[in-house]
Design a protein around this motif. Structure first.
Motif, PDB file in Angstrom:
ATOM      1  N   ALA A 106       0.450   7.197   8.741  1.00 44.26           N
ATOM      2  CA  ALA A 106       0.595   7.047   7.227  1.00 44.26           C
ATOM      3  C   ALA A 106      -1.048   6.265   6.808  1.00 44.26           C
ATOM      4  O   ALA A 106      -1.563   6.659   5.839  1.00 44.26           O
ATOM      5  N   ASP A 107      -1.326   5.103   7.597  1.00 47.75           N
ATOM      6  CA  ASP A 107      -2.364   4.469   7.465  1.00 47.75           C
ATOM      7  C   ASP A 107      -3.392   5.358   7.763  1.00 47.75           C
ATOM      8  O   ASP A 107      -4.661   5.469   6.623  1.00 47.75           O
ATOM      9  N   SER A 108      -3.585   6.024   8.874  1.00 48.21           N
ATOM     10  CA  SER A 108      -4.765   6.789   8.949  1.00 48.21           C
ATOM     11  C   SER A 108      -4.897   8.285   8.114  1.00 48.21           C
ATOM     12  O   SER A 108      -6.323   8.513   7.662  1.00 48.21           O
ATOM     13  N   TYR A 109      -3.868   8.551   7.475  1.00 49.47           N
ATOM     14  CA  TYR A 109      -3.698   9.519   6.437  1.00 49.47           C
ATOM     15  C   TYR A 109      -4.380   8.952   5.244  1.00 49.47           C
ATOM     16  O   TYR A 109      -5.490   9.702   4.596  1.00 49.47           O
ATOM     17  N   LEU A 110      -4.138   7.812   4.763  1.00 53.06           N
ATOM     18  CA  LEU A 110      -4.657   7.413   3.486  1.00 53.06           C
ATOM     19  C   LEU A 110      -6.021   7.003   3.512  1.00 53.06           C
ATOM     20  O   LEU A 110      -7.089   7.340   2.650  1.00 53.06           O
ATOM     21  N   ILE A 111      -6.474   6.574   4.748  1.00 54.72           N
ATOM     22  CA  ILE A 111      -8.054   6.131   4.994  1.00 54.72           C
ATOM     23  C   ILE A 111      -8.673   7.382   4.814  1.00 54.72           C
ATOM     24  O   ILE A 111      -9.901   7.521   4.086  1.00 54.72           O
ATOM     25  N   GLN A 112      -8.342   8.491   5.629  1.00 53.63           N
ATOM     26  CA  GLN A 112      -8.910   9.684   5.477  1.00 53.63           C
ATOM     27  C   GLN A 112      -9.285  10.442   4.130  1.00 53.63           C
ATOM     28  O   GLN A 112     -10.159  10.917   3.707  1.00 53.63           O
ATOM     29  N   TYR A 159     -13.482   1.841  -5.302  1.00 52.23           N
ATOM     30  CA  TYR A 159     -13.524   3.368  -5.529  1.00 52.23           C
ATOM     31  C   TYR A 159     -12.638   4.003  -4.549  1.00 52.23           C
ATOM     32  O   TYR A 159     -11.920   4.758  -4.483  1.00 52.23           O
ATOM     33  N   LEU A 160     -13.285   3.793  -3.221  1.00 48.78           N
ATOM     34  CA  LEU A 160     -12.517   4.641  -1.945  1.00 48.78           C
ATOM     35  C   LEU A 160     -11.421   4.152  -1.739  1.00 48.78           C
ATOM     36  O   LEU A 160     -10.408   5.114  -1.468  1.00 48.78           O
ATOM     37  N   ILE A 161     -10.674   2.886  -1.859  1.00 51.80           N
ATOM     38  CA  ILE A 161      -9.611   2.358  -1.770  1.00 51.80           C
ATOM     39  C   ILE A 161      -8.584   3.308  -2.856  1.00 51.80           C
ATOM     40  O   ILE A 161      -7.510   3.835  -2.403  1.00 51.80           O
ATOM     41  N   GLN A 162      -9.069   3.396  -3.884  1.00 53.34           N
ATOM     42  CA  GLN A 162      -8.218   3.805  -5.069  1.00 53.34           C
ATOM     43  C   GLN A 162      -8.194   5.373  -4.832  1.00 53.34           C
ATOM     44  O   GLN A 162      -7.058   6.072  -5.100  1.00 53.34           O
ATOM     45  N   LYS A 163      -9.335   5.928  -4.231  1.00 54.89           N
ATOM     46  CA  LYS A 163      -9.160   7.549  -4.038  1.00 54.89           C
ATOM     47  C   LYS A 163      -8.113   7.806  -3.124  1.00 54.89           C
ATOM     48  O   LYS A 163      -7.383   8.785  -3.413  1.00 54.89           O
ATOM     49  N   SER A 164      -7.787   6.999  -2.141  1.00 53.35           N
ATOM     50  CA  SER A 164      -6.849   7.377  -1.061  1.00 53.35           C
ATOM     51  C   SER A 164      -5.598   7.243  -1.800  1.00 53.35           C
ATOM     52  O   SER A 164      -4.780   8.032  -1.441  1.00 53.35           O
ATOM     53  N   GLY A 182       0.959  -1.368  -0.132  1.00 51.96           N
ATOM     54  CA  GLY A 182      -0.088   0.136  -0.047  1.00 51.96           C
ATOM     55  C   GLY A 182       0.942   1.383  -0.081  1.00 51.96           C
ATOM     56  O   GLY A 182       0.365   2.280   0.230  1.00 51.96           O
ATOM     57  N   VAL A 183       2.162   1.132  -0.115  1.00 54.21           N
ATOM     58  CA  VAL A 183       3.079   2.352  -0.298  1.00 54.21           C
ATOM     59  C   VAL A 183       2.627   3.091  -1.478  1.00 54.21           C
ATOM     60  O   VAL A 183       2.555   2.581  -2.549  1.00 54.21           O
ATOM     61  N   PRO A 184       2.294   4.377  -1.639  1.00 54.22           N
ATOM     62  CA  PRO A 184       1.550   5.200  -2.618  1.00 54.22           C
ATOM     63  C   PRO A 184       2.962   5.134  -3.793  1.00 54.22           C
ATOM     64  O   PRO A 184       3.906   5.180  -3.344  1.00 54.22           O
TER      65      PRO A 184
END
Lengths: 374, 374, 374, 374
Positions: B357-363, C360-365, B27-29
């Motif tokens: 990092a995880d919280s950031y991506l979820i938000q 969709y939501l996962i990709q948007k993150s 899940g690393v961007p």
């Protein structure tokens, strides 16, 4: 998110002013006797407005099992539970506050979601914990049946009045071995089993109430008859799951297990728990570890403490700023609970039970395959 | 289990004496510049046997990226990282100890799994944290890029020598706002930036070493430039995730955030954080909440402390019992680290970065849909 | 378990004869307009006993939102939904069947749980899908708003009467591009938009009913206006999530996407989808891939088919064995639905919407962090 | 994401041209004998370039266990496995293709991540499946030990040459009961145990190769000696998990279990599987259900088929468009595998084993508590 647990998993729902609050508990083992009577007592201990603990009947916060049981037995399917909200009327937007309440979640919810419930705490309200307590009561019953597990929480601190929770205090360690839920409740509404402390705490709370102020406190919890081998290294050590569970309770600011923060002052030679033979099994002579070593239970008592901040809602004027950033004074509205730790007792017990039940089931899957030495 | 995180997720592997230790970070961007040079510094800060912090080269614990990057950029695919173990030879079973080491995980691992690694700590060894530190370095780099997030941990207590960590101590609050990783390392091997305390702590550790004993300590960590809105009510409040993360580090016994345990003694009227306008956004005048309200970040600094028990391995004889339950004396073997908190610094920083990092991506997934007001 | 999805996650509960069935939907984006009126239509399409599709009012299976909305807007908090069961009386154990019904879940539930609901299908009842359809309606509304996503399912086979679903049949591919939910419902209760086939299917179902028998069928579903980039390699490819979702619907036996099983007969040179410029974006001239390549959506229509076995409940005597293993004849009881595919339509649509909303939501993150080229 | 499973969980990593590919397998039960020799055979069956199945030694794709075992026994801790990539040199960006390859993942990866590996398939390469096969070999060994579970996959279709996979074909049902992995491999490189079909399939593949084309195929898999009670209603029905697993394999387009798509043409009276006494347990006389009823295993053989599209890489010129949208011709490069189903055999077996091992462990946690009737 609103789910907790892997095999024994609770999902909660509900705001302070919606139709109902509740939960779905998935993964409850089948064939266990279960009715609302197993769940209501802890909900009643959590209930607001308990004038006396001896109140014969609680009409409020009645739980209704929707699914997952038949003829008083669990089916192994999800158990949904619903508790109706009495006040379901949201306020109109026109009344919406211009001030986010200091140290409440008004500002952060609005920032996070771009919208917030107009009334009360919304999802951040303590009513969310009703679903946890209901689910925890099922977990507790399960743990009682499989290993006679006992979970007892009590108030160990209110403001500056605190029990000496040191592992080097033999009276505290003795208390952990003997305290029962009955003794906790018999100690009065403050739920501190050391009576002289209970009196002092009570006076402190009354004093805060008179001053339109609030005060924080500490809840200590002990778990006895813990099966050996629970907890999953590396990230899901049992103490990590407990810490997660406890810090997810509203208004918590700290968690310590075993020797805790004070234990950092000890030397290894005094902190190490020597092994001794205890009945048929290997135990430890002391229990500074708090029943967990390497993230895994060793069969000794688990005990931990949870810090609760003073409630943010106080009946005083507060100098603050509006959502727009303008300075102003937030007026007091009504009277509020000056201290929440007594009501937090069943919530702490519930979260502890949820952690243990899930860990137990995960470990059982492992043991079923090649056995363990115990 | 061995995984942590939902979208930004690390899975670690490795024992003390197997071929290698390491992790997979999923899940690393994508499109982020990343090489081993971004990861090695924190691994070197964690490394055992650092004689001086100024050591020009560290040959040990070299990380090797296996996948997920090309031409120094992340691909968005899982990043595997491997660090070779130097001593890969497990001891023979015939040498296996008859005594479980007190307050180690020997007994609980054997109870849980019915087998345990023959040498050292096995999976409970601190070498497991190498994978965390490597993953955390990636998370940190990401957070730095998206919001200039700064994460700095330092030693705030060794044994009875402790910094006054009270929210009512303005010097401590000032320290949290100004401390940098460079200052922490410049303070000497003890990594306490308050120099008179650093000296006292160092003497205390040296004294323990001479007595063949060990001593515990406290690590405090501050996170600055935190995006508003991180953290998921109800169970995954940001402080709950941080507590989970910290208590999953070996040898930890406690976690407190914001005002923590001492804050339970405060009154609501002094604990509440009034809102004030800060630049373009709403901030708080005080920060007793520790940057989180209702489980969600409010943009103020997050700060928390973690308690570490005295290391269980000491060079003294210990009266204990064998696996068979027979009383006996466990002899000392070699010399050991009398205190671990300085080396825990990069581990605490890594786990904090992983949570954020995880919280950031979820938000971000939420914000992408309908926007938030900030 | 009873949960599905990572960020947009539904948890269902309920048996055929408990108080209610329903679900909790977590992770619904905030600030979206939502009332029961958005959810009821699909529940009504799923409802048993629909004599005509033009029935003006459906009094049964009324959904009631419990939480997560206020003033008709989502709050971002969990949305609980409840549908009351009309027949809540479980049968007495003394009436309990001696025969497990062939190809039902009676035997496997009892084997798995050591207990089973005494009446009807219990948790394996199609009533469990009510929670899915309710949750799916929310997902659909969300997808409609963010990308005008359209999801339309229809009956493409009943028994031996099947539409030619080949990718090499231009009429079928045209149907996928043009079919609407309105056209599906206008085609009559069988919900097959090719009218001559609909007539044949209807006759086939009537014939089965008269023979006290049942017959299987196929549902085809198309998703249009799909955002590019959804789906997570490697294990959570979008087609894998769709297959998971579809095979979790009761009575399903197969799933195929794009060219499907027939496509295995094609050559690469005819199966490959050449790229062409389509408006502002890169598209494909053919769509044998079914809108997904490498597990990730490419912006073309997603289409797939789901096989449903003939319903196991038939009004005929069946030679079988009792739980005790004794041979015997299971008598017929009442009359039953000879075919379920028309009612499966909204369930297939709901599960497809749940998969897409979560993806969709996962990709948007991810996109939020460093952008994507599209 | 790159993880699969709840208790028995694999996480894979690796692209086609990075240093290595591999996986971490978490939750493997302890005390199970395990070395690379248990894993290598299936990796060798998956390996590209197998000229003959009788090749005495495979030097390529050697797996190396990094952790989680000692003295040839599992420790219960995560097992990391690494297989080195031979060609680790990514191409330079200046060589980067202007054309996304039709029906490959080039376009979708670039769209999703904003970047893609410069060479080969990157993460979408079939090399990602090496980690799956390695993990699956561990799962298989576990299943063999606990219940003598047998998993055998074979080629049942290549292009228009297909075995009659109907449940009403007694020879096919007999084949499912008797086929072994040895017989599959003895049938020649095509891995179809019906020899006359194998010959035809082989000719078909050779013909495709000569025409610089490719062709699809079908893999059928049977699982015997399945414990009763595996699979979790509602969303994680065993067939749903299998479908998820299979559709996550690259190039798959369909999944059917038991009677599958053809079964939709049957009547309930012929499709229902009557119960009969089988040895000590209740079994079914027919097995149209494919060993699963209500999402839960009933002890009969599980069998399912998976459709694979023709490989997208062909040695022909293809009319297509560039990333920029300009029409053009993609030239052929080198020679490629015209058919992949024989090499997909061990991948299908691995994914089936992973699903079963995880389901087994979850069910064992349940059974451990109150027992099941079997």
């Amino acid at each position: 998110m609103s789910s907790f647990g892997t095999i024994f998993r609770v999902t909660t729902y509900g705001e302070s002013h919606c139709r109902s609050v509740g939960c779905i508990v998935d993964g409850v083992p089948p064939n266990m006797s279960l009715t609302e009577d197993d769940i209501q007592p802890q909900l009643s201990r959590r209930r607001p407005g308990q004038s006396k603990l001896t109140t014969p009947r609680n009409e409020k916060d009645r739980v209704e099992i929707q699914s997952g049981t038949e003829f008083g037995k669990t089916l192994g399917t999800p158990i949904a539970m619903v508790v109706r909200n009495e006040d379901q009327r949201p306020k109109d937007y026109t009344e919406m506050d211009v001030f986010p309440r200091p140290s409440h979640a008004d500002f952060t919810y609005l920032s996070k979601y771009g919208v917030k419930a107009s009334s009360g705490g919304g999802r951040s309200s303590a009513r969310e914990t009703i679903g946890r307590v209901a689910a925890g009561a099922i977990a507790e019953k399960f743990l009682k049946q499989v290993n006679d597990v006992e979970i007892v929480a009590f108030v160990s601190g209110v403001g500056e009045c605190q029990i000496d929770r040191s592992v080097q205090n033999p009276e505290f360690m003795e208390l952990l071995s003997t305290i029962t839920r009955e003794k906790v409740d018999q100690s009065g509404p403050i739920r501190c089993p050391i009576l002289e402390k209970a009196d002092e705490m009570t006076r402190l709370v009354v004093d805060c109430k008179e001053r339109n102020d609030s005060v924080g406190g500490i809840v200590t919890c002990v778990i006895r008859n813990v099966p050996i081998g629970l907890g999953e290294p590396a990230f899901d050590k049992l103490e990590a799951m407990l810490a997660h569970a406890m810090l997810s309770i509203p208004a918590t600011k700290g968690f310590e297990i075993g020797s805790g923060f004070e234990g950092t002052k000890m030397r290894g030679s005094e902190h190490n728990d020597p092994f001794v033979k205890k009945g048929g099994r290997l135990g430890t002579a002391t229990n500074n570890s708090g029943g967990i070593q390497g993230g895994i239970t060793n069969g000794e008592n688990i005990y931990f403490s949870v810090a609760f901040k003073p409630p943010a809602t106080i009946s005083q004027e507060q100098q603050t700023a509006s959502y727009e950033g303008d300075d102003g004074v937030l007026k007091s509205r009504g009277r509020h609970d000056p201290n929440v730790v007594p009501r937090a007792i069943p919530i702490v017990e519930a979260m502890a039970a949820l952690v243990l039940a899930d860990s137990y089931l995960i470990q059982k899957s492992r043991e079923s395959t090649f056995g363990s030495v115990y």
